[in-house]
Design a protein around this motif. Structure first.
Motif, PDB file in Angstrom:
ATOM      1  N   GLU A  33      -7.702  14.972   1.935  1.00 57.43           N
ATOM      2  CA  GLU A  33      -6.584  15.493   2.743  1.00 57.43           C
ATOM      3  C   GLU A  33      -6.056  16.815   2.199  1.00 57.43           C
ATOM      4  O   GLU A  33      -5.834  17.772   2.939  1.00 57.43           O
ATOM      5  CB  GLU A  33      -5.433  14.472   2.779  1.00 57.43           C
ATOM      6  N   THR A  54      -5.535  10.912  -1.808  1.00 56.23           N
ATOM      7  CA  THR A  54      -6.236  11.557  -0.700  1.00 56.23           C
ATOM      8  C   THR A  54      -6.693  12.960  -1.093  1.00 56.23           C
ATOM      9  O   THR A  54      -6.153  13.969  -0.624  1.00 56.23           O
ATOM     10  CB  THR A  54      -5.307  11.606   0.524  1.00 56.23           C
ATOM     11  N   GLY A  64      -0.958  12.485  -1.992  1.00 51.34           N
ATOM     12  CA  GLY A  64      -1.888  13.579  -1.749  1.00 51.34           C
ATOM     13  C   GLY A  64      -1.937  14.461  -2.984  1.00 51.34           C
ATOM     14  O   GLY A  64      -0.952  15.111  -3.318  1.00 51.34           O
ATOM     15  N   GLN A  81       5.819  10.634   5.932  1.00 55.15           N
ATOM     16  CA  GLN A  81       4.498  10.056   6.189  1.00 55.15           C
ATOM     17  C   GLN A  81       4.485   9.093   7.374  1.00 55.15           C
ATOM     18  O   GLN A  81       3.431   8.595   7.779  1.00 55.15           O
ATOM     19  CB  GLN A  81       3.984   9.320   4.941  1.00 55.15           C
ATOM     20  N   TYR A 126       0.852  -1.186   0.000  1.00 52.11           N
ATOM     21  CA  TYR A 126       0.000   0.000   0.000  1.00 52.11           C
ATOM     22  C   TYR A 126       0.889   1.237   0.000  1.00 52.11           C
ATOM     23  O   TYR A 126       1.871   1.296   0.729  1.00 52.11           O
ATOM     24  CB  TYR A 126      -0.897  -0.052   1.243  1.00 52.11           C
ATOM     25  N   LEU A 169       7.198   4.248   1.493  1.00 50.45           N
ATOM     26  CA  LEU A 169       6.713   5.627   1.619  1.00 50.45           C
ATOM     27  C   LEU A 169       7.843   6.600   1.930  1.00 50.45           C
ATOM     28  O   LEU A 169       8.885   6.207   2.446  1.00 50.45           O
ATOM     29  CB  LEU A 169       5.642   5.716   2.723  1.00 50.45           C
TER      30      LEU A 169
HETATM   31  N1  TRP Z   1      -0.614  11.720   2.796  1.00 50.61           N
HETATM   32  C1  TRP Z   1       0.122  11.319   1.640  1.00 50.61           C
HETATM   33  C2  TRP Z   1       0.650  12.526   0.900  1.00 50.61           C
HETATM   34  O1  TRP Z   1       0.391  13.639   1.236  1.00 50.61           O
HETATM   35  C3  TRP Z   1      -0.709  10.442   0.731  1.00 50.61           C
HETATM   36  C4  TRP Z   1      -0.840   9.028   1.227  1.00 50.61           C
HETATM   37  C5  TRP Z   1      -2.008   8.373   1.516  1.00 50.61           C
HETATM   38  C6  TRP Z   1       0.203   8.093   1.455  1.00 50.61           C
HETATM   39  N2  TRP Z   1      -1.782   7.116   1.910  1.00 50.61           N
HETATM   40  C7  TRP Z   1      -0.432   6.891   1.895  1.00 50.61           C
HETATM   41  C8  TRP Z   1       1.598   8.144   1.327  1.00 50.61           C
HETATM   42  C9  TRP Z   1       0.322   5.764   2.205  1.00 50.61           C
HETATM   43  C10 TRP Z   1       2.341   7.028   1.646  1.00 50.61           C
HETATM   44  C11 TRP Z   1       1.699   5.841   2.087  1.00 50.61           C
HETATM   45  O2  TRP Z   1       1.363  12.368  -0.061  1.00 50.61           O
END
Ligand code: TRP
Length: 370
Positions: A116, A113, A81, A218, A77, A214
């Motif tokens: 977000e 997202t 954003g 994050q 996963y 990631l």
């Molecule tokens: N919040 C992340 C961003 O701003 C987007 C995101 C959602 C994300 N789910 C994630 C990033 C899982 C890494 C893993 O880019």
């Protein structure tokens, strides 16, 4: 700024990041030689992003590998954003996720997202973020994912699926937890306060453990997710973190999609790439040729060199000779920039074609609410 002279949170990255310090601060683990060897043995490949420490830290990678070797699969996963067009820095965890998916033969979920970025950016409407979600999805698909084992989740579209999971999560996180992790205040909108539960939801979308590649910024969301996972009877998400990709303006801060000139977008034309790199890519070179030949350049702070190391030159021998030549002054700033420009444009020519084709395929990738 903090006493450490750098800040890393999901919504704000600033300063010259000391990654060893960050590992301590976040309480993650450095990727050890032992883990590198294990991944190499299982996948049969020595990925340059691991070898070079582009992915440098993790949480419970060992457990994922233990389980995998016992025949118990995980799923992948990651997300994005959608606050703007995709820039080349975003591709780092996605390309690596693609590699993991191929090697381990597992399912992949990609969360966009749009909510977000609506909550966190003053100037964006929900229509804007939904539009960028679509644009970002095209870049993701263009990397070669297949719809049979890869699904794209768009928060406002898939809320029906996400909400029951998010509710489980939200009930276990209280305001002081999120406040402590993200520095929220009484003025923070309540969308932001709830948001971590939505980013957590895909961790539990399948009934097996998840591994999340990631950007390290994050991590704080998933630190909370990991704390509450046992309380809702779920496995803790495992993580593998990449460093922040510098913007063209240089080290200190990540590439930001909202800074037009500080960023190379996947949609940029060859001419725009050339102009941006030549004009804006922070140089580790000397002010004039004479001095450069005498003293040499500093590849460690040179953005063009860093982009080659992080993404565009996977051959260690070629990279080393660029390093040595630039360091010694044999290679000039204009020359290292020319190498990078050619690499980026070669990559983007192919990418942009695939991105066009992705428009016909996107429907097959969208997660369907059950
Ligand atoms: N919040 C992340 C961003 O701003 C987007 C995101 C959602 C994300 N789910 C994630 C990033 C899982 C890494 C893993 O880019």
């Amino acid at each position: 700024m903090s006493a450490d002279d750098f800040i890393v949170t999901p919504w704000h990255v600033e300063g010259d990041i000391d990654y060893d310090k960050l590992i301590k601060k976040f309480g993650t683990e450095k990727i050890s030689e032992e883990i590198l060897d294990r991944i190499k043995r299982i996948t049969g490949e020595d990925h340059f992003m691991l070898r070079r420490g582009i992915f440098f830290s993790h949480r419970e990678m060992n457990r994922i590998l233990d389980d995998y070797e016992k025949g118990k699969k995980f799923f992948l996963y990651t997300g994005r954003g959608p606050s703007g067009h995709t820039h080349i820095g975003h591709l780092v965890p996605w390309v690596f996720a693609k590699w993991l998916q191929e090697k381990f033969q597992v399912n992949m979920y990609f969360q966009l997202t749009d909510d977000e970025k609506f909550y966190s950016k003053q100037n964006l409407t929900l229509e804007d973020t939904a539009k960028f979600a679509y644009e970002n999805a095209l870049d993701f698909i263009a990397l070669g994912f297949k719809p049979n084992n890869t699904k794209i989740i768009i928060n406002t579209k898939n809320i029906q699926t996400l909400y029951p999971i998010a509710a489980q999560v939200a009930k276990k996180i209280n305001f002081s937890n999120t406040k402590a992790v993200f520095g929220f205040t009484n003025e923070t909108n309540i969308g932001m306060i709830f948001y971590t539960s939505l980013q957590s939801a895909p961790c539990f979308i399948e009934d097996r453990p998840v591994l999340i590649p990631l950007g390290v910024d994050q991590d704080p969301h998933f630190r909370l997710t990991r704390d509450i996972a046992p309380k809702i009877g779920k496995p803790k998400p495992a993580l593998i973190h990449n460093i922040m990709i510098p913007g063209l303006g240089g080290p200190g801060g990540k590439m930001s999609a909202s800074d037009e000139n500080g960023t190379v977008y996947t949609t940029d034309s060859p001419n725009v790439v050339k102009k941006k790199i030549n004009k804006y890519a922070f140089s580790g070179g000397q002010p004039d040729i004479e001095q450069h030949r005498k003293i040499g350049g500093n590849p460690d702070i040179d953005v063009s060199y860093q982009y080659l190391r992080i993404f565009f030159e996977s051959d260690d021998n070629k990279l080393k000779s660029i390093y040595d030549d630039y360091r010694s002054g044999k290679m000039l700033t204009g020359e290292i920039k020319a190498i990078l420009i050619e690499k980026i444009n070669k990559f983007l020519t192919v990418h942009q074609e695939k991105r066009e084709k992705a428009k016909e395929k996107i429907e097959q990738f969208l997660f369907e609410n059950k």
